[in-house]
Design a protein around this motif. Structure first.
Motif, PDB file in Angstrom:
ATOM      1  N   CYS A   1      57.598 -13.187  78.454  1.00  0.00           N
ATOM      2  CA  CYS A   1      57.518 -11.960  78.671  1.00  0.00           C
ATOM      3  C   CYS A   1      56.226 -11.434  77.569  1.00  0.00           C
ATOM      4  O   CYS A   1      55.249 -10.555  77.934  1.00  0.00           O
ATOM      5  CB  CYS A   1      58.404 -11.393  77.410  1.00  0.00           C
TER       6      CYS A   1
ATOM      7  N   ARG B   1      54.160 -12.140  81.095  1.00  0.00           N
ATOM      8  CA  ARG B   1      53.847 -10.889  82.018  1.00  0.00           C
ATOM      9  C   ARG B   1      53.326  -9.715  81.475  1.00  0.00           C
ATOM     10  O   ARG B   1      52.682  -8.330  82.435  1.00  0.00           O
ATOM     11  CB  ARG B   1      55.826 -10.292  82.180  1.00  0.00           C
ATOM     12  N   THR B   2      53.067  -9.490  79.868  1.00  0.00           N
ATOM     13  CA  THR B   2      52.106  -8.287  79.711  1.00  0.00           C
ATOM     14  C   THR B   2      50.981  -8.541  78.965  1.00  0.00           C
ATOM     15  O   THR B   2      50.494  -8.175  78.409  1.00  0.00           O
ATOM     16  CB  THR B   2      53.340  -7.616  78.989  1.00  0.00           C
TER      17      THR B   2
ATOM     18  N   ARG C   1      55.346   0.962  80.724  1.00  0.00           N
ATOM     19  CA  ARG C   1      55.755  -0.068  81.311  1.00  0.00           C
ATOM     20  C   ARG C   1      55.762  -1.040  80.340  1.00  0.00           C
ATOM     21  O   ARG C   1      56.534  -2.153  79.987  1.00  0.00           O
ATOM     22  CB  ARG C   1      54.893  -0.352  82.253  1.00  0.00           C
TER      23      ARG C   1
ATOM     24  N   GLU D   1      59.129  -3.715  79.100  1.00  0.00           N
ATOM     25  CA  GLU D   1      59.158  -5.143  79.402  1.00  0.00           C
ATOM     26  C   GLU D   1      59.842  -5.424  78.406  1.00  0.00           C
ATOM     27  O   GLU D   1      60.740  -6.528  78.706  1.00  0.00           O
ATOM     28  CB  GLU D   1      57.688  -5.506  80.118  1.00  0.00           C
ATOM     29  N   TRP D   2      59.454  -5.594  77.249  1.00  0.00           N
ATOM     30  CA  TRP D   2      59.201  -5.693  76.182  1.00  0.00           C
ATOM     31  C   TRP D   2      61.288  -5.758  75.442  1.00  0.00           C
ATOM     32  O   TRP D   2      61.963  -6.487  74.968  1.00  0.00           O
ATOM     33  CB  TRP D   2      58.519  -5.952  74.695  1.00  0.00           C
TER      34      TRP D   2
ATOM     35  N   CYS E   1      62.897  -7.833  77.701  1.00  0.00           N
ATOM     36  CA  CYS E   1      63.029  -9.314  77.231  1.00  0.00           C
ATOM     37  C   CYS E   1      64.523  -9.698  75.514  1.00  0.00           C
ATOM     38  O   CYS E   1      64.660 -10.486  75.850  1.00  0.00           O
ATOM     39  CB  CYS E   1      61.930  -9.884  76.468  1.00  0.00           C
TER      40      CYS E   1
ATOM     41  N   ASP F   1      56.539 -12.828  89.485  1.00  0.00           N
ATOM     42  CA  ASP F   1      57.153 -11.813  89.461  1.00  0.00           C
ATOM     43  C   ASP F   1      56.232 -11.328  88.318  1.00  0.00           C
ATOM     44  O   ASP F   1      56.350 -10.425  87.171  1.00  0.00           O
ATOM     45  CB  ASP F   1      58.099 -11.804  88.626  1.00  0.00           C
TER      46      ASP F   1
ATOM     47  N   VAL G   1      53.762  -8.319  86.403  1.00  0.00           N
ATOM     48  CA  VAL G   1      53.659  -6.958  86.214  1.00  0.00           C
ATOM     49  C   VAL G   1      52.076  -6.332  86.660  1.00  0.00           C
ATOM     50  O   VAL G   1      51.236  -6.955  86.587  1.00  0.00           O
ATOM     51  CB  VAL G   1      53.725  -5.866  84.929  1.00  0.00           C
TER      52      VAL G   1
END
Length: 422
Positions: free
Chosen positions: A229, A232-233, A251, A255-256, A259, A364, A366
């Motif tokens: 996570c 990804r962020t 977004r 995402e979180w 997660c 994957d 973002v």
């Protein structure tokens, strides 16, 4: 295809599919061969070396049959508890130290082997089911570890050798016995592989949840999800001002929240196990409630580990345990040396940032945050495209290109870009 993971995508870039299939087949044969060899070695030791543990007699089958003489040595130590739970459920308080996934799998295999009860006593069928579960899980875990090694190491030869060493591990006796190690490895390897595979993230949390239902320390796999996570962020965190744009903030929070849901799924088996024990022993109608029921957060697992096995935080580190540490020292030294060498390699080659940024879940990523203004200047463009810029190190350039640049569109290198950058 296994658990939704395309095996063809496991091959390293530039490596032929035929070579990957050949080595997968070789790993499969090596895992089976080592299991068979270990069985005969165990059988020899069982009959020619006096047993230290006599718990086999606690869970007897028909000791006069040939089948029992061939497999009865596996019903000892913790295997006795797993077999008992698989047969009758959680009858006693101390049974709750053992998580339900392995007993459940044993029951399922026993159901498939029901026709054998016409020739073998049911308890021996149960022992045979446990042996099948552990060894089949190990064979599958070996193959998955090879796929994972190919994807993470990007070196088929290294992945192949590492998996062969896994098959020859000094801990192989635990992997072949009716213990949780093999099943736990299978679900953990599948979870990490799902994080590393394009479009397969949805399977990761489920596999980690199965691992947590197998062993109490399975919840530690949350670290993989957390790291994923963050990665990804990470581009939002690099440019906090981008969160001022509503679509970026949406977004980021999405995402979180995802997660968080995955984390809840992973710890759910532990919570369910604790709640189930509480519902059995801590009811108002029970006049003899155990002491752990009166705590603010009833935790039967910690209570059992302390009362029945004398296990607690740092309690194992005693002078009398020095022989056990010496016995384990070769593996400890090799493991520490591997960690130190890897970290030294990352630091000396300035790859630590890349490893943290482009490791788990690289497929994957973002998309880049939308620009907060209508134009993107040279500094912004260069910073966005920096990860995709070729470096002096070919290995670093290949790894970066595969993980980040394949998912994120390259930023134009012009001085000024009109419009919104996405």
């Amino acid at each position: 295809e296994y658990m939704g993971v395309d095996t063809a995508s496991m091959a390293m870039d530039g490596a032929s599919t035929s070579l990957g299939k050949l080595r997968t087949s070789s790993i499969l044969k090596a895992a089976i061969f080592t299991r068979v060899g270990l069985y005969f070695l165990t059988l020899i030791y069982h009959y020619f070396v006096e047993d230290y543990d006599t718990s086999t007699s606690i869970y007897p089958g028909n000791e006069t049959t040939i089948i029992h003489k061939l497999i009865g040595m596996y019903a000892r130590w913790d295997a006795v508890y797993f077999l008992h739970i698989a047969e009758t459920g959680y009858e006693f308080e101390h049974h709750h130290a053992f998580f339900p996934m392995l007993p459940l799998l044993i029951r399922c295999v026993q159901y498939l082997l029901t026709p054998l009860t016409y020739f073998i006593v049911p308890r021996d069928v149960l022992v045979l089911s446990g042996i099948v579960v552990s060894n089949a899980s190990f064979v599958m875990a070996s193959v998955v570890l090879y796929w994972l090694g190919v994807r993470v190491l990007r070196d088929e030869q290294m992945a192949y050798r590492s998996t062969l060493l896994f098959c020859l591990s000094p801990a192989s006796i635990f992997m072949a016995s009716i213990y949780t190690e093999s099943v736990f490895c299978l679900f953990t390897f599948l979870g990490v592989l799902a994080l590393e595979s394009p479009g397969q993230r949805k399977w990761a949390a489920l596999c980690f949840a199965f691992a947590a239902a197998t062993r109490s320390n399975g919840s530690i796999n949350l670290v993989f999800l957390l790291f994923n996570c963050i990665r990804r962020t990470s581009h939002f965190l690099r440019w906090p001002s981008s969160l001022l744009v509503p679509v970026n903030l949406k977004r980021f929070l999405g995402e979180w929240l995802l997660c968080l849901g995955e984390a809840i799924l992973v710890v759910l088996p532990l919570l369910v196990n604790l709640h189930y024990a509480t519902s059995l022993y801590c009811t108002p109608t029970n006049p003899e409630q155990p002491a752990w029921c009166r705590s603010y957060f009833p935790n039967i697992y910690s209570f059992i580990q302390d009362r029945y096995w004398g296990i607690g935080f740092l309690r194992y580190y005693q002078l009398k345990q020095i022989p056990n540490f010496l016995f384990a020292s070769p593996i400890l030294v090799l493991s520490l040396q591997g960690i130190v060498t890897y970290l030294h390699h990352l630091i000396s080659h300035h790859k630590l940032k890349d490893a943290l940024s482009f490791s788990f879940g690289s497929a994957d990523v973002v998309s880049q945050p939308a620009s907060t203004s209508g134009s993107a200047h040279t500094s912004s463009s260069s910073s966005l495209s920096t990860p995709c810029t070729p470096t002096k190190s070919p290995a670093r350039a290949r790894a970066t290109s595969h993980s980040f640049c394949s998912s994120v569109p390259k930023t134009p290198s012009t001085t000024t870009t009109t419009g919104t950058t996405t």
